[in-house]
Write an enzyme that holds these catalytic residues in place. Structure first.
Site, PDB file in Angstrom:
ATOM      1  N   TYR A 214       0.785  -1.236   0.000  1.00 57.56           N
ATOM      2  CA  TYR A 214       0.000   0.000   0.000  1.00 57.56           C
ATOM      3  C   TYR A 214       0.816   1.285   0.000  1.00 57.56           C
ATOM      4  O   TYR A 214       0.244   2.369  -0.110  1.00 57.56           O
ATOM      5  CB  TYR A 214      -0.968  -0.015   1.191  1.00 57.56           C
ATOM      6  CG  TYR A 214      -2.018  -1.089   1.036  1.00 57.56           C
ATOM      7  CD1 TYR A 214      -3.121  -0.885   0.203  1.00 57.56           C
ATOM      8  CD2 TYR A 214      -1.890  -2.319   1.676  1.00 57.56           C
ATOM      9  CE1 TYR A 214      -4.072  -1.875   0.034  1.00 57.56           C
ATOM     10  CE2 TYR A 214      -2.848  -3.320   1.508  1.00 57.56           C
ATOM     11  CZ  TYR A 214      -3.926  -3.092   0.680  1.00 57.56           C
ATOM     12  OH  TYR A 214      -4.871  -4.081   0.503  1.00 57.56           O
TER      13      TYR A 214
ATOM     14  N   PHE B 159      -9.786  -4.839  11.438  1.00 63.41           N
ATOM     15  CA  PHE B 159     -11.093  -4.605  10.807  1.00 63.41           C
ATOM     16  C   PHE B 159     -11.060  -5.060   9.348  1.00 63.41           C
ATOM     17  O   PHE B 159     -10.067  -5.188   8.734  1.00 63.41           O
ATOM     18  CB  PHE B 159     -11.503  -3.135  10.898  1.00 63.41           C
ATOM     19  CG  PHE B 159     -10.478  -2.141  10.396  1.00 63.41           C
ATOM     20  CD1 PHE B 159     -10.440  -1.773   9.063  1.00 63.41           C
ATOM     21  CD2 PHE B 159      -9.556  -1.571  11.264  1.00 63.41           C
ATOM     22  CE1 PHE B 159      -9.504  -0.847   8.592  1.00 63.41           C
ATOM     23  CE2 PHE B 159      -8.620  -0.632  10.825  1.00 63.41           C
ATOM     24  CZ  PHE B 159      -8.611  -0.284   9.492  1.00 63.41           C
TER      25      PHE B 159
END
Length: 417
Positions: free
Chosen positions: A130, A417
């Site tokens: 990322y 998450f």
């Protein structure tokens, strides 16, 4: 539309509710294809925000997934800032190197900007992925394997003996545990305010995730009739010729004060028939490190946790405060979100900040990835400079900015998450 080098096309679209099963199965396959329990699957279906989720489709086949939860993230100074919690990102192995991931990241960050959320955050399955989209590793977690047969607690804070502990069924005390968690959220950067439904994540207990250990157990810490902490844990029995050598694994815990935290730790140290306490995902400044008799036999180690991406540089830098006065012009490079690129003057202190476009000469040059890494105060701009990732253009500017960006309490993300 996503077009690969061979000229074939796939369609990128917002997730439809009746496509969720196919979309989610695509995600599971990318992460190894191990099926989840009905309870896990139902929870993630309930938490998915369909209008904030994307899928890439090649005909009837889903070949890419990405979602974004509606979060509020605590930043230095205590403000709770809207942040897109990027999640459930996958690309089918049959469609690698065709621009699928880039197309989803492009659309997602455009959407986040349109939603008016200055930050995007994620936890990365692979840390190398990322950075090219502007995400920087901003928080770290502490893990440990404590040999409780040889390590003692040599220091405990005042009031530890005044804390009463009692067992509770985890699902029966979710509300009181969530109340403790909610009181802690404003106190530490990196913490996420949990929306309704997310409390179920902490007590999710599929048998497939126990690895031979017990079902989830819970103990509450109480003082004067008030719950001031909790610990959720598992015990994995173990035996050898010399006797018992079970392992206690702390899944998650929270405490409102040092005495409650210490009382819970002492309890975990003393569980019968065990000789190892495994701590997972703890804050890097966790106090137990300074209570133990032998830190080496605790085997502490760090791992990257939350990655931060500034979607709106000006709004993001204005949302937090600075522990020392700072007046610095940043030259920001951001090829993926060019609206951030250019010079920004940041002026701020412990009371607030402004960050506006400027034509003044730059003091410090860096990419938006480095700004994301330093944003929560857990990564030093000076250290990034020493690594060659930040350039000082005015003598003294980097030290000034680095001091200002620091935080009194290291950032921490308590759950994934």
């Amino acid at each position: 539309m996503v077009t690969d080098t061979a000229g074939s096309a796939a369609t990128l679209r917002v997730l439809r509710q009746d496509d969720w099963d196919t979309w989610y199965d695509t995600l599971l396959r990318a992460f190894g294809g191990v099926p989840e329990s009905a309870e896990e699957r139902e929870l993630w279906d309930a938490l998915t925000e369909y209008d904030r989720s994307l899928g890439v489709w090649d005909g009837d086949a889903c070949v890419g997934t990405a979602g974004a939860f509606s979060f509020r993230l605590t930043v230095p100074g205590g403000a709770s800032v809207p942040a897109a919690g990027v999640t459930m990102v996958s690309v089918a192995a049959t469609h690698r190197r065709r621009g699928v991931l880039t197309s989803m990241m492009r659309r997602q960050l455009d959407d986040v900007r349109a939603w008016g959320e200055p930050l995007a955050v994620l936890t990365a399955s692979e840390p190398a992925i990322y950075g090219r989209f502007g995400y920087g590793a901003a928080t770290f977690q502490l893990h440990a394997e404590i040999d409780t047969s040889r390590v003692r607690l040599t220091s405990l804070p005042a009031g530890t003996d005044d804390v009463r502990l009692r067992y509770a069924v985890p699902a029966d005390v979710v509300d009181v545990c969530e109340a403790v968690y909610a009181r802690l959220v404003p106190s530490r950067p990196g913490m996420v305010a949990r929306l309704p439904g997310w409390e179920r994540l902490g007590v999710l207990d599929p048998e497939s995730g126990r690895e031979g250990a017990s079902p989830l157990q819970c103990v509450l810490a109480e003082r004067d009739g008030e719950t001031v902490g909790y610990a959720r844990y598992r015990v994995k029995p173990g035996w050898e010729h010399a006797g018992a050598n079970g392992t206690v694994t702390l899944e998650n815990s929270a405490a409102l004060d040092p005495a409650a935290d210490a009382a819970l730790l002492r309890f975990l140290f003393g569980i019968d028939l065990t000789s190892t306490l495994a701590l997972r995902g703890r804050p890097v400044d966790d106090a137990w490190q300074y209570m133990v008799s032998d830190i080496r036999r605790c085997q502490p180690r760090l791992r990257d946790s939350l990655y931060v991406r500034l979607v709106d540089v000006g709004a993001a830098l204005e949302a937090r405060t600075y522990q020392a006065p700072v007046d610095v012009v940043f030259e920001v490079e951001d090829a993926f979100c060019p609206w951030n690129a250019g010079r920004w003057r940041l002026s701020g202190d412990a009371k607030g900040a402004s960050c506006v476009r400027t034509a003044d000469a730059a003091d410090v040059a860096l990419s938006v990835r480095e700004l994301g890494a330093a944003y929560l105060g857990g990564v030093s701009l000076a250290s990034l400079g020493a690594a060659g990732r930040v350039r000082e253009l005015r003598p003294g500017a980097l030290a000034e900015a680095s001091l200002g960006f620091g935080a009194a309490v290291p950032p921490w993300l308590p759950h994934g998450f």
